[in-house]
Structures are given as C-alpha cells and as structure tokens.
Design a protein around this motif. Structure first.
Motif, PDB file in Angstrom:
ATOM      1  N   ASP A  43      -1.636  40.922   8.564  1.00  0.00           N
ATOM      2  CA  ASP A  43      -1.234  39.621   9.102  1.00  0.00           C
ATOM      3  C   ASP A  43      -0.833  39.712  10.575  1.00  0.00           C
ATOM      4  O   ASP A  43       0.100  39.048  11.038  1.00  0.00           O
ATOM      5  CB  ASP A  43      -0.069  39.036   8.295  1.00  0.00           C
ATOM      6  CG  ASP A  43      -0.482  38.694   6.881  1.00  0.00           C
ATOM      7  OD1 ASP A  43      -1.694  38.497   6.659  1.00  0.00           O
ATOM      8  OD2 ASP A  43       0.394  38.631   6.007  1.00  0.00           O
ATOM      9  N   LEU A  44      -1.531  40.551  11.324  1.00  0.00           N
ATOM     10  CA  LEU A  44      -1.235  40.690  12.752  1.00  0.00           C
ATOM     11  C   LEU A  44      -1.837  39.521  13.524  1.00  0.00           C
ATOM     12  O   LEU A  44      -2.995  39.156  13.308  1.00  0.00           O
ATOM     13  CB  LEU A  44      -1.818  42.000  13.288  1.00  0.00           C
ATOM     14  CG  LEU A  44      -1.125  43.292  12.859  1.00  0.00           C
ATOM     15  CD1 LEU A  44      -1.950  44.481  13.302  1.00  0.00           C
ATOM     16  CD2 LEU A  44       0.264  43.380  13.429  1.00  0.00           C
ATOM     17  N   ASP A  45      -1.046  38.949  14.407  1.00  0.00           N
ATOM     18  CA  ASP A  45      -1.596  37.892  15.242  1.00  0.00           C
ATOM     19  C   ASP A  45      -2.305  38.502  16.443  1.00  0.00           C
ATOM     20  O   ASP A  45      -2.208  39.695  16.718  1.00  0.00           O
ATOM     21  CB  ASP A  45      -0.502  36.925  15.685  1.00  0.00           C
ATOM     22  CG  ASP A  45       0.707  37.643  16.256  1.00  0.00           C
ATOM     23  OD1 ASP A  45       0.574  38.834  16.586  1.00  0.00           O
ATOM     24  OD2 ASP A  45       1.771  37.010  16.369  1.00  0.00           O
ATOM     25  N   VAL A  46      -3.028  37.672  17.186  1.00  0.00           N
ATOM     26  CA  VAL A  46      -3.864  38.141  18.294  1.00  0.00           C
ATOM     27  C   VAL A  46      -3.052  38.836  19.381  1.00  0.00           C
ATOM     28  O   VAL A  46      -3.453  39.895  19.875  1.00  0.00           O
ATOM     29  CB  VAL A  46      -4.691  36.968  18.872  1.00  0.00           C
ATOM     30  CG1 VAL A  46      -5.473  37.422  20.098  1.00  0.00           C
ATOM     31  CG2 VAL A  46      -5.638  36.425  17.817  1.00  0.00           C
ATOM     32  N   PRO A  47      -1.898  38.306  19.812  1.00  0.00           N
ATOM     33  CA  PRO A  47      -1.127  39.006  20.857  1.00  0.00           C
ATOM     34  C   PRO A  47      -0.715  40.421  20.473  1.00  0.00           C
ATOM     35  O   PRO A  47      -0.741  41.329  21.315  1.00  0.00           O
ATOM     36  CB  PRO A  47       0.103  38.102  21.049  1.00  0.00           C
ATOM     37  CG  PRO A  47      -0.355  36.745  20.635  1.00  0.00           C
ATOM     38  CD  PRO A  47      -1.304  36.985  19.519  1.00  0.00           C
ATOM     39  N   LEU A  48      -0.353  40.626  19.205  1.00  0.00           N
ATOM     40  CA  LEU A  48       0.038  41.972  18.772  1.00  0.00           C
ATOM     41  C   LEU A  48      -1.147  42.930  18.791  1.00  0.00           C
ATOM     42  O   LEU A  48      -1.015  44.097  19.169  1.00  0.00           O
ATOM     43  CB  LEU A  48       0.650  41.913  17.373  1.00  0.00           C
ATOM     44  CG  LEU A  48       2.075  41.352  17.277  1.00  0.00           C
ATOM     45  CD1 LEU A  48       2.521  41.290  15.830  1.00  0.00           C
ATOM     46  CD2 LEU A  48       3.043  42.192  18.089  1.00  0.00           C
ATOM     47  N   ILE A  49      -2.328  42.442  18.378  1.00  0.00           N
ATOM     48  CA  ILE A  49      -3.526  43.293  18.401  1.00  0.00           C
ATOM     49  C   ILE A  49      -3.897  43.651  19.831  1.00  0.00           C
ATOM     50  O   ILE A  49      -4.240  44.801  20.140  1.00  0.00           O
ATOM     51  CB  ILE A  49      -4.697  42.587  17.693  1.00  0.00           C
ATOM     52  CG1 ILE A  49      -4.393  42.409  16.208  1.00  0.00           C
ATOM     53  CG2 ILE A  49      -5.990  43.383  17.869  1.00  0.00           C
ATOM     54  CD1 ILE A  49      -5.454  41.658  15.447  1.00  0.00           C
ATOM     55  N   ILE A  50      -3.807  42.658  20.733  1.00  0.00           N
ATOM     56  CA  ILE A  50      -4.114  42.923  22.146  1.00  0.00           C
ATOM     57  C   ILE A  50      -3.136  43.931  22.721  1.00  0.00           C
ATOM     58  O   ILE A  50      -3.519  44.849  23.462  1.00  0.00           O
ATOM     59  CB  ILE A  50      -4.086  41.613  22.945  1.00  0.00           C
ATOM     60  CG1 ILE A  50      -5.233  40.706  22.504  1.00  0.00           C
ATOM     61  CG2 ILE A  50      -4.167  41.895  24.438  1.00  0.00           C
ATOM     62  CD1 ILE A  50      -5.219  39.337  23.147  1.00  0.00           C
ATOM     63  N   LYS A  51      -1.851  43.793  22.383  1.00  0.00           N
ATOM     64  CA  LYS A  51      -0.843  44.739  22.872  1.00  0.00           C
ATOM     65  C   LYS A  51      -1.111  46.143  22.324  1.00  0.00           C
ATOM     66  O   LYS A  51      -0.980  47.138  23.044  1.00  0.00           O
ATOM     67  CB  LYS A  51       0.546  44.278  22.449  1.00  0.00           C
ATOM     68  CG  LYS A  51       1.674  45.098  23.036  1.00  0.00           C
ATOM     69  CD  LYS A  51       3.040  44.622  22.545  1.00  0.00           C
ATOM     70  CE  LYS A  51       3.365  43.276  23.151  1.00  0.00           C
ATOM     71  NZ  LYS A  51       4.766  42.878  22.813  1.00  0.00           N
ATOM     72  N   PHE A  52      -1.512  46.216  21.063  1.00  0.00           N
ATOM     73  CA  PHE A  52      -1.841  47.506  20.449  1.00  0.00           C
ATOM     74  C   PHE A  52      -2.980  48.188  21.203  1.00  0.00           C
ATOM     75  O   PHE A  52      -2.919  49.377  21.519  1.00  0.00           O
ATOM     76  CB  PHE A  52      -2.225  47.274  18.988  1.00  0.00           C
ATOM     77  CG  PHE A  52      -2.471  48.531  18.199  1.00  0.00           C
ATOM     78  CD1 PHE A  52      -1.457  49.118  17.463  1.00  0.00           C
ATOM     79  CD2 PHE A  52      -3.729  49.133  18.189  1.00  0.00           C
ATOM     80  CE1 PHE A  52      -1.689  50.263  16.736  1.00  0.00           C
ATOM     81  CE2 PHE A  52      -3.967  50.274  17.474  1.00  0.00           C
ATOM     82  CZ  PHE A  52      -2.935  50.843  16.734  1.00  0.00           C
ATOM     83  N   LEU A  53      -4.022  47.425  21.522  1.00  0.00           N
ATOM     84  CA  LEU A  53      -5.176  47.984  22.230  1.00  0.00           C
ATOM     85  C   LEU A  53      -4.833  48.339  23.670  1.00  0.00           C
ATOM     86  O   LEU A  53      -5.299  49.361  24.192  1.00  0.00           O
ATOM     87  CB  LEU A  53      -6.337  46.996  22.188  1.00  0.00           C
ATOM     88  CG  LEU A  53      -6.939  46.722  20.801  1.00  0.00           C
ATOM     89  CD1 LEU A  53      -8.025  45.665  20.890  1.00  0.00           C
ATOM     90  CD2 LEU A  53      -7.487  48.003  20.191  1.00  0.00           C
ATOM     91  N   LEU A  54      -4.028  47.500  24.331  1.00  0.00           N
ATOM     92  CA  LEU A  54      -3.650  47.781  25.712  1.00  0.00           C
ATOM     93  C   LEU A  54      -2.859  49.078  25.826  1.00  0.00           C
ATOM     94  O   LEU A  54      -3.048  49.860  26.764  1.00  0.00           O
ATOM     95  CB  LEU A  54      -2.831  46.616  26.280  1.00  0.00           C
ATOM     96  CG  LEU A  54      -3.606  45.350  26.639  1.00  0.00           C
ATOM     97  CD1 LEU A  54      -2.656  44.249  27.090  1.00  0.00           C
ATOM     98  CD2 LEU A  54      -4.628  45.628  27.735  1.00  0.00           C
ATOM     99  N   PHE A  55      -1.971  49.332  24.868  1.00  0.00           N
ATOM    100  CA  PHE A  55      -1.184  50.558  24.895  1.00  0.00           C
ATOM    101  C   PHE A  55      -2.032  51.787  24.577  1.00  0.00           C
ATOM    102  O   PHE A  55      -1.706  52.896  24.991  1.00  0.00           O
ATOM    103  CB  PHE A  55      -0.023  50.469  23.892  1.00  0.00           C
ATOM    104  CG  PHE A  55       1.050  49.510  24.300  1.00  0.00           C
ATOM    105  CD1 PHE A  55       1.265  49.213  25.630  1.00  0.00           C
ATOM    106  CD2 PHE A  55       1.854  48.894  23.354  1.00  0.00           C
ATOM    107  CE1 PHE A  55       2.258  48.325  26.020  1.00  0.00           C
ATOM    108  CE2 PHE A  55       2.845  48.009  23.727  1.00  0.00           C
ATOM    109  CZ  PHE A  55       3.048  47.719  25.066  1.00  0.00           C
TER     110      PHE A  55
END
Length: 485
Positions: A43-55
């Motif tokens: 249930d991850l929202d888009v901002p969390l996924i983007i933050k995960f990839l950015l890190f």
C-alpha cells in the motif's frame, strides 16, 4: 579550445549522456526487481516509491559511470575511425594523442567529480536509504502486513483477512505463526478476531494489540513416547499485545558477506577517524588477551612448581627429568586431570577470542574497502577511457554492435575481479588494498597496451606473430615441389 577539440568533446558528450541514461535506467529496473518484496503489496503511495528510488539511485553510479565511459569511448572513436575521420586527421599531421588531449582533460575532471560524488553524495544517500527502509513500516504500519497473505515481520508470520481504518491499522481475522528460535518450524499459533497496529516514528517497536483470540503452543516433551500425553497447550485471551522489533528490516540485503552497512555511510575523513579507533582497539585487545594468557600460564606453572618443590623437600631428592615421578599414582592422576582441564579451558578461550578478533578484523577490512572504493571509482573512469578510446580506433567500428560486445566483456571482467578481490579481502585472504585495487591492477596493463598499439597503428592482434610459426612448420613438413624438381 580549437575546433577539433570542440567537435570531439561534443561527439563524446552526446554519446556518453545517451549511454549513461540508458544504463542508469536498466540498473534502476534491476534495483526495483531486487527490492520488489519491499515495494509490492505494501500500500505504498507514489511519493514513498519515488523517495525509495531516489535514495537508491546514487549507489548505482559507481557501476554505471565506468561502463558509460568505456562504451562511449569505444563508440566515439570507433565512429571516427570507421568514417575515415582519423585518416583525415593523421594526413593533416594530427596524432591520436593530440586528438585525445581534450577528452583526457574532460575525463580527469569527470574522475574528480566521481570521487567527490562517492565521498559525499553516496554516503548521505546510503544513510537516508537504509533509515528509510528501517522506518518505512513505522511511517505507515499497515505496510508491514499485506492483506490476504502471510507477511514476514520480525519473528512472526502474520496474515489478516481485512484491513480498515485511515492508515489500514485496523485488522480483522488475524492468524499469527511465531517462528521457532531453534529453526525447527512454527510451534506457536495465535488467532484473534480483530486487532490494531500501533507505532511511533521515535521507536523501532511495532505494537500489535489483539482482541478476543486463542493462543496455541505445541509442547515438545523430553521423551518422544510422551508426545501423545502433551499434544499442545491452549489459552484464550481478551487482549494480547505483541511487540515486534522492526530494526531487523534494515538487515534485508543482497550481499550477505557485508558485516555492517555503516561503513558505506562515511566519508573519507570519517572512515580515517573510525579506522584509527578500530585499529587501536584491536591492538589493545590483542595485547591485553596475550598478557592475560601469559599471566594465567605463569600462575598455573608456579602452582605446579611449588607443589613439586614441596615433594622434593619431603623426599630430599634432586629435581629429576620426569617431575611427575615425584608423586604417587593418585596425585599423578589428579595433576593430569587438572592440566587437561586447564588446557581445554585455555583452548576454548583462544577459540572464542579468535572468533571475536576475526569479526573485528573483518569490520576493519570493510571500512578499508569502503575507503579505497572512493578512489577506485575515480581511477576506473580514467582507466576505462584509455581502454575504450584506443580500442575504438583499432577495431574501427561504431554504433551498437561490436563496441557493446567489447564493452560488456571488459566491464564484466572488471566487475568480477573487483567483487572477487573485495570478498577475498573481507575474509582476510589478502590485504584490503589489494582486494580493492585488484581489478585496476589487472586492467591497467591492457589500457597501456591498447594505447601503445593504437598510437603506433598496430592492429588489435598481430596475425603475423601467430601465422608465421605455423607457416614455417608447414614449409618444413611439406617441401616445395619446385625445389624437388
């Protein structure tokens, strides 16, 4: 800057940027695949996924950058040679070294940037990435548990039929299997009608409050024949709270040989400071343990010598070659048992200290490897350019065909030797310096050889060197017919 330098730099930059973006995208997909278990069904929202990839992106750069330099160099100089632009340059009196001069300055500048990136950006991104993975279930507790299937959370496998509430923290139809400490399966099952997840960003503990349920535990008797008498224990509860430690979510990593991830979060200055402390502590512990063992041995020897001297005084004899002959059989057996016990005790102590010291040495090796890696990436960019540029001029092929084959083969060799060297050094098989720089030491002679052959207009392989001995052999075996006639 002259027109030639501008033309070569523009050509190289266009190729390099294109290759870097494509390879970066491929490696990002690989990262998503590696961590798909942490992203899918949570249930991850888009901002969390983007933050995960950015890190996670900065850690890809040490892999992508040298490969991009290598492939871009081969393609750029291969295109120039294939289109006879190098022939035009040489006819105008411009050598390969002169053509490479502007790009060499750019690659040196790129290597310096790569070092500062590895020293500052990557450690910060690692720190954010690891802590983000650690706290991801605390920011949104329901992400740790997937609806309709068992989710591995700490020491528990948890399944819920339905989640509700604003953050999905209200659970119903809960089934929990507690993992056995001995690794022999699950012997405890907890079932509850409903429950609630409670967490705090300030704590790594996730609380699961269960309501109206039963607790089942399979009791294992000492004797196998008594299993029928104690099948399992059952108890009911109205409210039951389980505390789950989420800190171990940070230990999910594809490289099982690493002892800790903390060394990847440090800069060169921080690594130097930490290494100084670790090495001093290591030397202090070795010295302290050796002194304790020596003192313990001296005390035990003194006790035995005092006992032997008492027997000499009693029997009024001189010290014989076999000291045990001073004692009767009962005393001999007692002394030998004591000596054997002391020897076993010292052996266990040495084994335990050896394991402890090996673990600390591996930790030191990991920090040293992290320190050298920051310099290896900078040198790797320079080395790959001096492999790719002359190789492209020699093979005289641009595009995405033959250059990709050569680039992949060279990079796989580089990456394999680098991985092998670091893992071997981690296990004290060689010094960390050799482990980190092994791939550079192996491929640097190749860069020098290719540069020499391209500068002197020598092909990749001098076929005369291979064919001349074979031709001479055939001439000896098959005589010339003209001579015989």
């Amino acid at each position: 800057m002259k027109i030639l330098d501008k033309y070569l730099l523009k050509t190289f930059l266009i190729t390099f940027t294109t290759v870097f973006v494509i390879l970066f995208f491929i490696f990002i997909l690989q990262t998503i695949w590696l961590f798909i278990a942490e992203l899918a069904g949570k249930d991850l929202d888009v901002p969390l996924i983007i933050k995960f990839l950015l890190f996670s992106m900065p850690r890809i750069v040490p892999l992508v950058l040298p490969l991009s330099v290598l492939l871009a160099s081969i393609m750029t100089f291969g295109n120039l040679a294939e289109n006879y632009e190098f022939a035009a340059m040489k006819s105008s009196g411009i050598s390969l070294q002169r053509a490479m001069r502007g790009l060499i300055i750019f690659i040196v500048f790129l290597s310096v940037i790569a070092f500062f990136f590895a020293n500052n950006v990557i450690p910060y991104a690692e720190y954010k990435f690891i802590n983000f993975r650690k706290n991801i279930a605390q920011l949104k507790p329901a992400m740790a548990i997937t609806e309709g299937q068992f989710s591995d959370v700490g020491y528990y496998n948890i399944k819920v039929n339905k989640k509700s509430g604003e953050n999905g923290n209200k659970l119903s139809g809960i089934t929990i299997h507690k993992k056995s400490v001995n690794g022999d399966g699950s012997k405890t099952v907890i079932k509850a009608k409903n429950g609630e997840l409670i967490s705090s960003e300030k704590s790594s503990i996730l609380q699961l409050v269960l309501n109206n349920g039963n607790y089942y535990e399979d009791i294992t008797p000492k004797k196998y024949t008594d299993r029928k008498k104690f099948p399992f224990a059952k108890s009911s509860f109205k409210k039951y709270t389980i505390n789950i430690d989420l800190s171990q979510l940070n230990n999910v990593d594809v490289d099982e040989e690493k002892v800790t991830n903390s060394n990847t979060m440090l800069t060169v200055n921080e690594l130097s400071y930490t290494l100084d402390s670790l090495q001093k502590n290591y030397k202090t512990e070795v010295t302290s343990y050796s002194e304790n063992i020596n003192l313990r041995t001296i005390i035990e020897n003194k006790t035995f010598n005092d006992l032997a001297n008492k027997e000499l005084v009693k029997k009024r004899k001189e010290l014989p070659s076999d000291i045990l002959s001073l004692f009767d059989n009962r005393k001999k057996a007692e002394i030998l048992r004591t000596a054997s016990s002391n020897l076993s005790s010292i052996g266990y102590s040495i084994d335990g200290s050896k394991t402890n010291l090996e673990s600390k040495q591996k930790n030191i090796n990991g920090h040293l490897l992290a320190l050298y890696d920051k310099f290896v990436i900078a040198y790797g960019c320079l080395m790959m350019f001096f492999i790719g540029a002359p190789l492209g001029a020699i093979i005289r092929k641009g595009g995405l065909g033959l250059p990709i084959i050569f680039a992949v083969l060279i990079f796989i060799t580089f990456h394999f030797i680098n991985t092998f060297g670091k893992r071997f050094a981690q296990q004290n098989g060689m010094t960390p310096f050799m482990g980190a720089w092994m791939s550079s030491f192996v491929l640097t002679p190749l860069a020098i050889l290719l540069t020499y052959r391209a500068t002197n207009d020598i092909g990749l392989i001098n076929m005369d060197v291979v064919l001349a001995p074979v031709q001479k052999l055939f001439q000896k075996l098959i005589p010339n017919k003209n001579k015989t006639t």
